[in-house]
Design an enzyme around this catalytic site. Sequence first.
Site, PDB file in Angstrom:
ATOM      1  N   ARG A   1       1.431  -1.563   4.215  1.00  0.00           N
ATOM      2  CA  ARG A   1       0.077  -1.017   4.343  1.00  0.00           C
ATOM      3  C   ARG A   1      -0.352  -0.903   5.809  1.00  0.00           C
ATOM      4  O   ARG A   1      -0.926   0.098   6.218  1.00  0.00           O
ATOM      5  CB  ARG A   1      -0.927  -1.892   3.585  1.00  0.00           C
TER       6      ARG A   1
ATOM      7  N   GLU B   1       2.610   2.348 -11.623  1.00  0.00           N
ATOM      8  CA  GLU B   1       2.402   3.628 -10.946  1.00  0.00           C
ATOM      9  C   GLU B   1       3.656   4.490 -11.033  1.00  0.00           C
ATOM     10  O   GLU B   1       3.595   5.693 -11.305  1.00  0.00           O
ATOM     11  CB  GLU B   1       2.060   3.408  -9.461  1.00  0.00           C
TER      12      GLU B   1
ATOM     13  N   GLY C   1      -8.101  -3.963 -13.363  1.00  0.00           N
ATOM     14  CA  GLY C   1      -8.562  -4.462 -14.649  1.00  0.00           C
ATOM     15  C   GLY C   1      -7.956  -3.656 -15.764  1.00  0.00           C
ATOM     16  O   GLY C   1      -6.916  -3.036 -15.624  1.00  0.00           O
TER      17      GLY C   1
ATOM     18  N   GLY D   1       1.608  -2.910  -0.803  1.00  0.00           N
ATOM     19  CA  GLY D   1       0.674  -3.160   0.278  1.00  0.00           C
ATOM     20  C   GLY D   1       1.143  -4.188   1.275  1.00  0.00           C
ATOM     21  O   GLY D   1       1.056  -3.992   2.494  1.00  0.00           O
ATOM     22  N   GLU D   2       1.688  -5.320   0.796  1.00  0.00           N
ATOM     23  CA  GLU D   2       2.058  -6.402   1.711  1.00  0.00           C
ATOM     24  C   GLU D   2       3.242  -6.025   2.592  1.00  0.00           C
ATOM     25  O   GLU D   2       3.448  -6.624   3.646  1.00  0.00           O
ATOM     26  CB  GLU D   2       2.376  -7.666   0.927  1.00  0.00           C
ATOM     27  N   ASP D   3       4.026  -5.015   2.170  1.00  0.00           N
ATOM     28  CA  ASP D   3       5.184  -4.573   2.959  1.00  0.00           C
ATOM     29  C   ASP D   3       4.808  -3.554   4.029  1.00  0.00           C
ATOM     30  O   ASP D   3       5.287  -3.625   5.167  1.00  0.00           O
ATOM     31  CB  ASP D   3       6.244  -3.942   2.042  1.00  0.00           C
TER      32      ASP D   3
END
Length: 1120
Positions: A25, A87, A53, A21-23
């Site tokens: 998104r 994932e 979770g 995400g930080e790269d």
Amino acid sequence: MAASFLGTTTASYDVFLSFRGEDTRKNFTNRLYNSLKKAGIYTFLDDNGIERGENIKAELQKAIKNSRISILVLSRNYATSGWCLDELVLILERYKTSGHVILPVFYHVEKSLFDGKIGNVAEAIAKHEEGFMAEKCNEKRMEGLQRLNGWKAALKQVAQFGAMTLKKQADIQHELKFIEKVVKVIEDKLSRTAMGSVPQLIGMKYRTKDINLWLRDETTSLCYYVISGIGGIGKTTIAQYIYNLNSNLFECSSFLKNVGETAEVHEGVVRLQKQLLCDILKTKQVNISSADEGILMIKQALRCKPILLVLDDVDKPDLLDVILGMRDGFCLGSKIIVTTRLDWKVNHSEAFKIYKVENLDRYESLSLFCWHAFGQDFAFEGYFEQSKRVVKLCEGLPLALQVLGSALSGKKLDVWESVLEKLEAIPNYQIAKKLRISYDNLQDEHDKSLFLHIACFFVGMDKYITTSVLDGCNYFTSIGIQNLIDRNLLEINDLNKLVMHQVIRDIGKGIVRQESPMDPGKRSRLWHYKDSLSVLTGKTGTETVEGIIFDSDGRSSTSMDSSSSLANYIGTDSFAKMHNLKLLKLNYMNLSGHYKEFPRRLRWLSWRHCSLKSIPSDFPLENIVVIDIRYSSLKQIWKGVKFLGSLKILNLSHSWELKKIPDLSRLPKIEKLILKDCVKLEKIHESITVVKNISLLNLKGCKSLRNLPKNMGAMKSLETLDISGCLTLQWVPMQLSLLKSLKVLRADELDFNKLRFQPWRNSLVSWIYKPRSEQQLSWSFLPCNLVDLSLVNCGLSDDAFTVDFKSLSMLENLDISGNLIQSLPESFKSLSKLESFSVQNCTRLKSLVGLPNVSELFIEHCTSLEKVTYQSALSKKPIISHDHDNDNLMTLQGVFKLEDLENIDPQLLNYFDLNLESIEETEVKVKQLTSSRKRNLPLQGLYEQGVFSIFIPGNRIPSFFLKTMHREVSFNIAPNFKVQGLSMATFYTNNTLKINGADDKTKSHDYWQANRVELRNSTKGLTWVHRPTIFGVPEDNNEGMTWLSHWNFGSTLMEGGDEVKIIVSLKSYRFTVEEFGLHLVGDVGESHNSEMVSNPFFARNVVPGDSSQRGRLYKIPTWS
């Protein structure tokens, strides 16, 4: 039931996006997601939608499982995220177990970094390892290190995949182009073929790659492609997949199923030829008197038409010659696919290519088995090891996997273990015998016995007839058939026929054969000619025999061994010991002797080509349910009156010597009486009217029949009556109108100008025939509840056709083809439930105005037809079947309308700067979808689903149009410009002279298919394709032709700021686009200056987004 690679998928998404995400998104991944969305590709994006979770793995697993493809956006910091690496592991596990598709995309990083040896990825892995080693809890430390090993293996594996790489120095334009390529790759991988998106075709793509390339190769001289393999390997499934995927590429196509089996039955070759010719000629019926005539007609039909032909299940190589009469000489480009169990041998000189279907590999096998056993592509918890054992035993045979998966579905684990023990006791090389497990797992002896009866006697037969016979044998047939269907042992096709895969059928016959391998007389069922011959000539039949087929169709003394001639001397005493015989099929056979000792438990008697003049009085018929004595020599059925309390179906069709029907009053259960083509039949006994259960009476082709029973109004259960071809019929009782149950009436070829109707209200009233000019025909004999009415070739004119259709409001299917009508009566509009309407060969018909909104309309050979309209706007476009001889058709609602120039809105002409006075005398040569010939017409406007067109000679592109020499143009609409429409102009020339003066044999539908404009709104993900049904043909004098078209848009489909692309495609070997122009019609907001009004868009070389995307198809608003 064909072997299949299919499993029913419940995939919720096309694509699962995995990314850091930080790269990415807010940049690359966001743009990729939007482009996939515009292309209609349903994509899962974890936008913090999964709770972080303990259930992360289960939630991710569910999301990945419900996606067809995973895109891995592998960026600089991807490996720093444990969630991303988890994932990745889950995606690769699904790839291993079910063939899940993976596309790695390396974003601003080199692929080599992901082997974990150097760079950011290696540093991230080292940091993860450091964190796990620092864990004080030994159990958690070991668990972490185990995860780490899985991550390392996953990263190493993904680095070996074929991938796409976007380098760091790429600017935004390069990134957008790259995203276009990614979307295109995903579309290709999704393979949204004509087989549909719901079934998952396991292992199909690589199995069909070569044959698909062959089909598209126009240079190859190889005409035949043979798909061979054992039964149940999936040959038919592969052929169907290829056919559905490619049939639209050919001018004509045909799929002939079960060729070998069909060719063996009476006139089977002719039946196959008829189907082939119907498919080639796109007609419903073809008359062929012999196979030789069929060969000549096929050669003639295929001389100039490239065809895709599939001949399925060919069991003899010479069948190609028997059916087609040739192995070469087809039109260039024709492709013939043959499926066979044979190890096909060909000479090097023959144009054959052979593909032997391979078994599924273990991963494909497991996936296919799991779809049928568990409804998903992996096993339930606790069943994985047992599933692997089943897969190993099946040795990759798709049909075995499919049937066993269905048989074990829903069973407990102890049942699985029991089944596996039985399976493992069978030698691996006897793969077909393993399918007997499905038979053994049937729930009771009732279903097993029913299965054997069907396998030996009823495959290919009508379900109703089969059910009637077997119900008479004390089976619970309907529920039993459903049980067999549930186990994939049986199918019911669209014609209500029983279908069973040959492998399954052979298993059933093998089970019966094992009852007494050496003595067929002690088996329960006999179907093989030599076994039946041996038992009957040797009189060795026993009370074990329940059914026997003895069919000598097509056999002769020259082709049979000497023992076969004994068949001519079979006596009735050969059946004396078969006390339990219930099913008897004796086609082409003669029996000698009396019938006093004949089996008395018969339920089914099929004795086609019976030479008896009458059924003997001592023939035991008291328990018979179905009598099928077609093509017999009967002059009368039986003498006197017989009580047959169980008889339901009596079929005496084609009994050409039969003159009368006896008293039927003692047949209380008879439901169907079929007397088709009994050409000497003169009278139907009045007793038929007291039979309360008869639902079908087929008298088609009874040319000598003069009258129908007077009291037909008493036949309260009659649903279907066919009196077509009763050419000498003089009287029809008016009581037909009382038959409230009658749903289907076929009265083709009756001469209603001579037919008289017998009154029923008053016996003193006489109906006297008068010439048509003096009295109109009365149609009051038609029952008001009719659903299906056929009056083909009845000589009906407008004067005679005065049917008050208001009384026939229930009609769904109406066929009045071949009549002399010119138009329809006003009352026709009352047929609000009409679904199918046929007026084929009505050569005088000029108009069909105010039709109900039918689903099917057949207008072939209506050469005078000018106009077809409906009562209201069409909510769904009907299927319209027409030939290429509707030369005069000017209006076909929902398709096109030609309008004289003086009736066209002047504003439309102003869009193209056309002056009516200067062009009104102009003529133009056109080719029309509904006509096979070119014709010269006065200049007219063409309306089609929101597009208006004019074809005009010369280059008439208006001067104010933006012009280009290219056939493709991309642009952005200026902001705030309010689009009302888009005008286009294409100037093209005829290049016939450039191709050496080749003859113009192009069919009208070729023009329609090849000449098109594609308009894409990339911003909104919308695509429109317009193929004009009428197209202007330039003369060969270099004058050329201009196609002017205006597209009428609503306020939301095309707006300011939208990115648009237009592609003009004309037939490359026929026409050449010389110049293209376009102009936006609309107005600009107050904030825009006049310059933007004159040029509301600007040309661009590149349109952001996927220029080849298949966006949602939208209709353009129609003209009011």
